[in-house]
Design an enzyme around this catalytic site. Structure first.
Site, short mmCIF file in Angstrom:
data_model
loop_
_atom_site.label_atom_id
_atom_site.label_comp_id
_atom_site.label_asym_id
_atom_site.label_seq_id
_atom_site.Cartn_x
_atom_site.Cartn_y
_atom_site.Cartn_z
N SER A 116 -90.01 10.38 -68.56
CA SER A 116 -89.78 10.25 -70.02
C SER A 116 -90.01 8.75 -70.14
O SER A 116 -89.89 8.36 -71.43
CB SER A 116 -88.22 10.59 -70.66
N ASN B 154 -75.99 11.09 -69.22
CA ASN B 154 -75.81 12.10 -70.38
C ASN B 154 -74.80 11.34 -71.55
O ASN B 154 -75.42 11.32 -72.64
CB ASN B 154 -75.22 13.39 -69.79
N THR C 197 -96.41 18.79 -117.39
CA THR C 197 -95.88 19.96 -116.61
C THR C 197 -96.81 21.11 -116.27
O THR C 197 -97.96 21.02 -117.24
CB THR C 197 -94.89 20.76 -117.46
N HIS C 198 -96.94 21.72 -115.19
CA HIS C 198 -98.15 22.41 -114.55
C HIS C 198 -99.56 21.69 -114.70
O HIS C 198 -100.48 22.26 -114.83
CB HIS C 198 -98.27 23.54 -115.78
N SER D 277 -116.81 4.66 -98.40
CA SER D 277 -117.46 5.77 -97.66
C SER D 277 -118.43 5.35 -96.90
O SER D 277 -119.31 4.34 -97.09
CB SER D 277 -118.00 6.62 -98.79
N LYS E 288 -118.59 4.93 -103.59
CA LYS E 288 -117.13 5.46 -103.42
C LYS E 288 -116.24 4.34 -103.27
O LYS E 288 -116.38 3.29 -102.37
CB LYS E 288 -117.22 6.30 -102.04
N ASN F 274 -112.28 4.95 -101.94
CA ASN F 274 -111.41 6.11 -101.60
C ASN F 274 -109.92 5.79 -101.66
O ASN F 274 -109.58 4.76 -100.97
CB ASN F 274 -111.99 6.74 -100.45
N GLU G 245 -103.74 9.17 -99.27
CA GLU G 245 -103.85 10.37 -98.83
C GLU G 245 -103.33 10.53 -97.22
O GLU G 245 -102.99 11.66 -96.98
CB GLU G 245 -105.63 10.52 -98.78
N TYR H 181 -74.56 19.33 -71.86
CA TYR H 181 -76.07 18.70 -71.84
C TYR H 181 -77.20 19.78 -71.06
O TYR H 181 -76.78 20.39 -70.06
CB TYR H 181 -76.11 17.48 -70.79
N GLN I 19 -84.09 15.99 -73.89
CA GLN I 19 -84.78 14.91 -73.71
C GLN I 19 -85.98 15.03 -74.66
O GLN I 19 -86.70 14.08 -74.86
CB GLN I 19 -85.51 14.98 -72.08
N LYS J 21 -86.36 12.73 -78.24
CA LYS J 21 -86.95 11.47 -78.63
C LYS J 21 -88.10 11.41 -79.44
O LYS J 21 -88.30 10.66 -80.12
CB LYS J 21 -86.86 10.71 -77.30
#
Ligand code: ARG
Length: 478
Positions: free
Chosen positions: A30, A117, A162-163, A284, A290, A292, A297, A324, A329, A332
């Site tokens: 690890s 541990n 709304t909507h 682009s 463009k 962007n 995003e 444990y 492990q 993480k």
């Protein structure tokens, strides 16, 4: 010692005579990710060594030697010069191996009364305390940028939706302040989570404590915890602190994603409400015209990752018996990924919000449609004692009439309106005015100028208070 390397020989000791299969070594290592815990691991070890010396389990001289050696290790880590060795499995073994190189056999006294541990559980809590604070700082920086934008746009009016249909006009400041509210709750979740990271696992051993007279209060206090963990099994095997961070991070990312979605929509030609600064946009490779909105995003896209990080650890934990298990492990990578993703998302969104340009004319033009004031017209009738349902019905018919005949609602005379209800007290032009409509919404939490100004002022004060609070917590969690 085994024949597969000095470090692993030290790790597993006399019980083993055969070597670990290299595939298993790679599979279980690890160090490539838990090196993020290095400074916390050293801090925990320094507290542990001092405690061992103070309680007479090792000599004061050995304790000093260990603390001094660990200080050198920390310097190497901070300078980026620590020789991380994949053969030494994890961060704990790496640091102990390096300490052995630096100090010789006395390094073997450090692990007295300790297991990896309780060590890794301690490291993780120290890490979480630090990132809970860091994340809050990142959130408040975005809040500051939103407050700044809101301050510039108290008198900029746009349609509220709304909507995703134009609904009623609101001040742009009111809209930005909605995100301030969301983000403040996000910051609060990290503060709440941090408050529960207050019990030190050290002294829990592998799972059942220790036969040695360790002073658990000593290490807990030295590391800034309120006290030692109250149950050794829980201390080594719980990861709900990490889960709380991940849950708060997932919610926060979802809020950032909603803000991002609006930045994407608003910067489209269809809306044309804002323009992102060049520094926070991309071009682009094919279409020269463009510009962007890649930054919002990507924040929107990365939200899925962080939701996945939470899901990942929830599922890891779900079937684990006490205490444990090596599955732990797996806590993480999702945690570290969420911390970095949220930190970076907050940073780029703060920049994008701080530098975006608002097209107030476009917003106002979209908000000017008198249809957005149809509710106000119904409320005029309510003020004339007409039951709301009857008023709603009458105004609905007025609107249908305008749509059918392609008429401007604002152009209807009092007589025109009387064809639908005789309680209309004036012409639509007199009753429907954008400014008046905004100002009439003066209830707490509303979009009237004075209410928004007060909200802005209050938010700025909370920002100052949070900055002072987080500054004060700096020492403890660094
Ligand atoms: N790398 C391990 C982890 O992150 C450290 C603890 C290992 N303990 C053990 N008994 N194998 O959980």
């Amino acid at each position: 010692m085994s024949d597969t390397g000095r470090r692993r020989g030290k790790a597993w000791g006399g019980r083993f005579s055969g070597a670990t299969d290299p595939a298993v070594e790679r599979f279980s290592a690890s160090i490539h990710f838990d090196q993020a815990l290095a400074s916390h691991d050293v801090r925990g070890s320094i507290a542990h060594a001092r405690m061992l010396g103070a309680s007479g389990l090792i000599s004061a001289e050995d304790a000093d030697t260990l603390v001094e050696g660990l200080g050198r290790v920390l310097e190497e880590i901070e300078a980026g010069e620590f020789p991380f060795d994949p053969a030494a499995e994890d961060i704990h073994m790496n640091i102990e191996a390096r300490l052995t190189e630096l100090l010789g056999p006395v390094a073997g006294r450090l692990h007295t009364g300790r297991s990896r541990n309780d060590q890794v559980a301690t490291d993780l809590l120290l890490f979480l305390r630090q990132v809970c604070r860091g994340t809050q700082i990142g959130i408040w920086e975005l809040v500051a940028a939103l407050i700044e934008q809101a301050g510039d746009h108290v008198d900029t009016v746009l349609p509220g939706y709304t909507h995703l249909q134009r609904a009623q006009p609101v001040r742009l400041a009111h809209h930005w302040l909605a995100y301030v509210e969301m983000l403040e709750r996000d910051a609060g979740r990290f503060a709440d989570a941090a408050a529960r990271l207050d019990r030190a696992p050290l002294g829990s051993g592998a799972l059942a404590g220790s036969t040695l007279p360790l002073d658990r209060e000593h290490t807990a206090a030295a590391l800034g915890f309120a006290g030692p963990g109250r149950n050794s099994l829980d201390s080594v095997s719980s990861r709900d602190g990490a889960l709380e961070y991940l849950a708060a991070a997932a919610i926060c990312m979802v809020n950032l994603s909603r803000l991002s979605e609006e930045l994407v929509l608003w910067s489209s030609a269809e809306f044309g409400f804002i323009e992102l600064a060049d520094a926070y946009s991309t071009g682009s490779s094919l279409m020269p015209q463009k510009k962007n909105p890649d930054v919002p995003e990507l924040v929107r896209g990365k939200t899925g990752r962080v939701v996945g990080d939470l899901t990942s650890l929830l599922v890891t934990m779900k079937g684990l018996p006490l205490a444990y298990n090596r599955d732990l492990q797996e806590d993480k990578e999702p945690l570290f990924d969420a911390v970095v993703t949220l930190r970076d998302s907050l940073e780029v969104l703060t920049g994008a919000v701080a530098t975006l340009r608002v097209d107030g004319e476009r917003m106002r033009a979209a908000a000017r449609d008198p249809m957005l004031l149809a509710t106000d017209l119904a409320e005029v009738l309510v003020q004339e004692r007409v039951p709301f349902r009857e008023a709603h019905e009458a105004v609905g018919r007025v609107v249908a009439h305008c749509v059918e005949k392609d008429l401007d609602l604002g152009a209807l005379s009092r007589e025109d309106l009387h064809a639908f209800h005789d309680a209309f007290p004036a012409s639509a032009a007199e009753l429907l005015d954008l400014e008046r409509s905004l100002e009439a919404r003066s209830l707490p939490g509303g979009t009237a100028r004075s209410v928004v100004r007060e909200a802005l002022e209050a938010a700025a004060q909370r920002l100052d208070a949070a900055a002072a609070r987080l500054e004060a917590g700096k020492e403890e969690d660094s």
